[in-house]
Design a protein around this motif. Sequence first.
Motif, PDB file in Angstrom:
ATOM      1  N   LYS A   8       0.852  -1.200   0.000  1.00  0.00           N
ATOM      2  CA  LYS A   8       0.000   0.000   0.000  1.00  0.00           C
ATOM      3  C   LYS A   8       0.886   1.247   0.000  1.00  0.00           C
ATOM      4  N   TYR A   9       0.581   2.167  -0.888  1.00  0.00           N
ATOM      5  CA  TYR A   9       1.308   3.433  -0.973  1.00  0.00           C
ATOM      6  C   TYR A   9       0.317   4.579  -0.906  1.00  0.00           C
ATOM      7  N   SER A  10       0.837   5.736  -0.548  1.00  0.00           N
ATOM      8  CA  SER A  10       0.029   6.943  -0.499  1.00  0.00           C
ATOM      9  C   SER A  10       0.261   7.739  -1.781  1.00  0.00           C
ATOM     10  N   PHE A  11      -0.821   8.135  -2.430  1.00  0.00           N
ATOM     11  CA  PHE A  11      -0.733   8.873  -3.690  1.00  0.00           C
ATOM     12  C   PHE A  11      -1.456  10.205  -3.561  1.00  0.00           C
ATOM     13  N   ARG A  12      -0.997  11.191  -4.313  1.00  0.00           N
ATOM     14  CA  ARG A  12      -1.701  12.474  -4.413  1.00  0.00           C
ATOM     15  C   ARG A  12      -2.622  12.395  -5.623  1.00  0.00           C
ATOM     16  N   ILE A  13      -3.915  12.511  -5.364  1.00  0.00           N
ATOM     17  CA  ILE A  13      -4.910  12.431  -6.435  1.00  0.00           C
ATOM     18  C   ILE A  13      -5.781  13.676  -6.371  1.00  0.00           C
ATOM     19  N   LYS A  14      -6.085  14.231  -7.521  1.00  0.00           N
ATOM     20  CA  LYS A  14      -6.981  15.398  -7.567  1.00  0.00           C
ATOM     21  C   LYS A  14      -8.050  15.156  -8.610  1.00  0.00           C
ATOM     22  N   ASN A  15      -9.152  15.885  -8.458  1.00  0.00           N
ATOM     23  CA  ASN A  15     -10.264  15.803  -9.388  1.00  0.00           C
ATOM     24  C   ASN A  15     -10.385  17.151 -10.098  1.00  0.00           C
ATOM     25  N   SER A  16     -10.447  17.113 -11.410  1.00  0.00           N
ATOM     26  CA  SER A  16     -10.607  18.332 -12.183  1.00  0.00           C
ATOM     27  C   SER A  16     -11.523  18.028 -13.360  1.00  0.00           C
ATOM     28  N   GLN A  17     -12.593  18.787 -13.467  1.00  0.00           N
ATOM     29  CA  GLN A  17     -13.571  18.618 -14.539  1.00  0.00           C
ATOM     30  C   GLN A  17     -14.046  17.168 -14.634  1.00  0.00           C
ATOM     31  N   ASN A  18     -14.373  16.604 -13.474  1.00  0.00           N
ATOM     32  CA  ASN A  18     -14.874  15.224 -13.347  1.00  0.00           C
ATOM     33  C   ASN A  18     -13.900  14.161 -13.852  1.00  0.00           C
ATOM     34  N   ARG A  19     -12.623  14.472 -13.839  1.00  0.00           N
ATOM     35  CA  ARG A  19     -11.593  13.500 -14.190  1.00  0.00           C
ATOM     36  C   ARG A  19     -10.588  13.446 -13.046  1.00  0.00           C
ATOM     37  N   HIS A  20     -10.071  12.259 -12.779  1.00  0.00           N
ATOM     38  CA  HIS A  20      -9.104  12.083 -11.711  1.00  0.00           C
ATOM     39  C   HIS A  20      -7.692  12.117 -12.271  1.00  0.00           C
ATOM     40  N   TYR A  21      -6.801  12.759 -11.522  1.00  0.00           N
ATOM     41  CA  TYR A  21      -5.395  12.869 -11.882  1.00  0.00           C
ATOM     42  C   TYR A  21      -4.553  12.406 -10.707  1.00  0.00           C
ATOM     43  N   ILE A  22      -3.409  11.791 -11.010  1.00  0.00           N
ATOM     44  CA  ILE A  22      -2.489  11.311 -10.002  1.00  0.00           C
ATOM     45  C   ILE A  22      -1.153  12.016 -10.202  1.00  0.00           C
ATOM     46  N   PHE A  23      -0.517  12.368  -9.085  1.00  0.00           N
ATOM     47  CA  PHE A  23       0.760  13.072  -9.194  1.00  0.00           C
ATOM     48  C   PHE A  23       1.877  12.079  -9.462  1.00  0.00           C
ATOM     49  N   ASP A  24       2.642  12.342 -10.511  1.00  0.00           N
ATOM     50  CA  ASP A  24       3.803  11.535 -10.868  1.00  0.00           C
ATOM     51  C   ASP A  24       5.044  12.264 -10.352  1.00  0.00           C
ATOM     52  N   GLY A  25       5.683  11.698  -9.334  1.00  0.00           N
ATOM     53  CA  GLY A  25       6.853  12.312  -8.725  1.00  0.00           C
ATOM     54  C   GLY A  25       8.083  12.311  -9.611  1.00  0.00           C
ATOM     55  N   ILE A  26       8.094  11.494 -10.635  1.00  0.00           N
ATOM     56  CA  ILE A  26       9.218  11.471 -11.568  1.00  0.00           C
ATOM     57  C   ILE A  26       9.047  12.578 -12.608  1.00  0.00           C
ATOM     58  N   ARG A  27       7.864  12.651 -13.208  1.00  0.00           N
ATOM     59  CA  ARG A  27       7.581  13.697 -14.199  1.00  0.00           C
ATOM     60  C   ARG A  27       7.244  15.025 -13.542  1.00  0.00           C
ATOM     61  N   LYS A  28       7.000  14.986 -12.215  1.00  0.00           N
ATOM     62  CA  LYS A  28       6.684  16.172 -11.416  1.00  0.00           C
ATOM     63  C   LYS A  28       5.459  16.921 -11.928  1.00  0.00           C
ATOM     64  N   LYS A  29       4.409  16.136 -12.230  1.00  0.00           N
ATOM     65  CA  LYS A  29       3.150  16.746 -12.665  1.00  0.00           C
ATOM     66  C   LYS A  29       2.012  15.748 -12.451  1.00  0.00           C
ATOM     67  N   PHE A  30       0.793  16.271 -12.460  1.00  0.00           N
ATOM     68  CA  PHE A  30      -0.385  15.420 -12.387  1.00  0.00           C
ATOM     69  C   PHE A  30      -0.668  14.868 -13.778  1.00  0.00           C
ATOM     70  N   VAL A  31      -0.987  13.587 -13.841  1.00  0.00           N
ATOM     71  CA  VAL A  31      -1.325  12.935 -15.106  1.00  0.00           C
ATOM     72  C   VAL A  31      -2.674  12.247 -14.953  1.00  0.00           C
ATOM     73  N   LEU A  32      -3.373  12.104 -16.059  1.00  0.00           N
ATOM     74  CA  LEU A  32      -4.692  11.488 -16.043  1.00  0.00           C
ATOM     75  C   LEU A  32      -4.617  10.084 -15.449  1.00  0.00           C
ATOM     76  N   LEU A  33      -5.474   9.826 -14.486  1.00  0.00           N
ATOM     77  CA  LEU A  33      -5.476   8.530 -13.800  1.00  0.00           C
ATOM     78  C   LEU A  33      -6.321   7.535 -14.583  1.00  0.00           C
TER      79      LEU A  33
END
Length: 148
Positions: A8-33
């Motif tokens: 189990k890991y902890s992830f940063r997830i956000k919702n924008s315009q009814n779509r979920h995004y997950i933070f990629d620590g390597i690319r240093k940006k949120f990407v579509l989940l």
Amino acid sequence: MQALNFPKYSFRIKNSQNRHYIFDGIRKKFVLLQPEEWVRQHVVHFLVFTRNYPKSLINVEKQLLVNKMKKRYDVVVFNPDGSIFLLVECKAPGVTIDQSTFDQIARYNYELQSNYLMVTNGMEHYYCQMDHANEKYTFLKDIPDFSR
């Protein structure tokens, strides 16, 4: 997203315009989940937090040329000298890992010459060590920890 066969890991997830995004620590940006991205992020966390691979040596979703065609690999871990230590192919949890998956990573590795391969759909994981001199590979129970 469904539980995967990883710790189990902890992830940063956000919702924008009814779509979920997950933070990629390597690319240093949120990407579509999407399902494959869920697996990819678990792999990255597994490598960094469980196997102690340095983030600075990990690359995610970069282009390569295979037979003059543009392709994208999922995850690569470099050795400090710039050679490739590990190539990872991720599939969505609902995708069966079959011969075509191994053929795909083999084509990519022909160009990249990685020492180790990992194929996963988040539920099943396969690991191989390459013997490039003899054009063979050996299946392993796990990949080695990063120890450099």
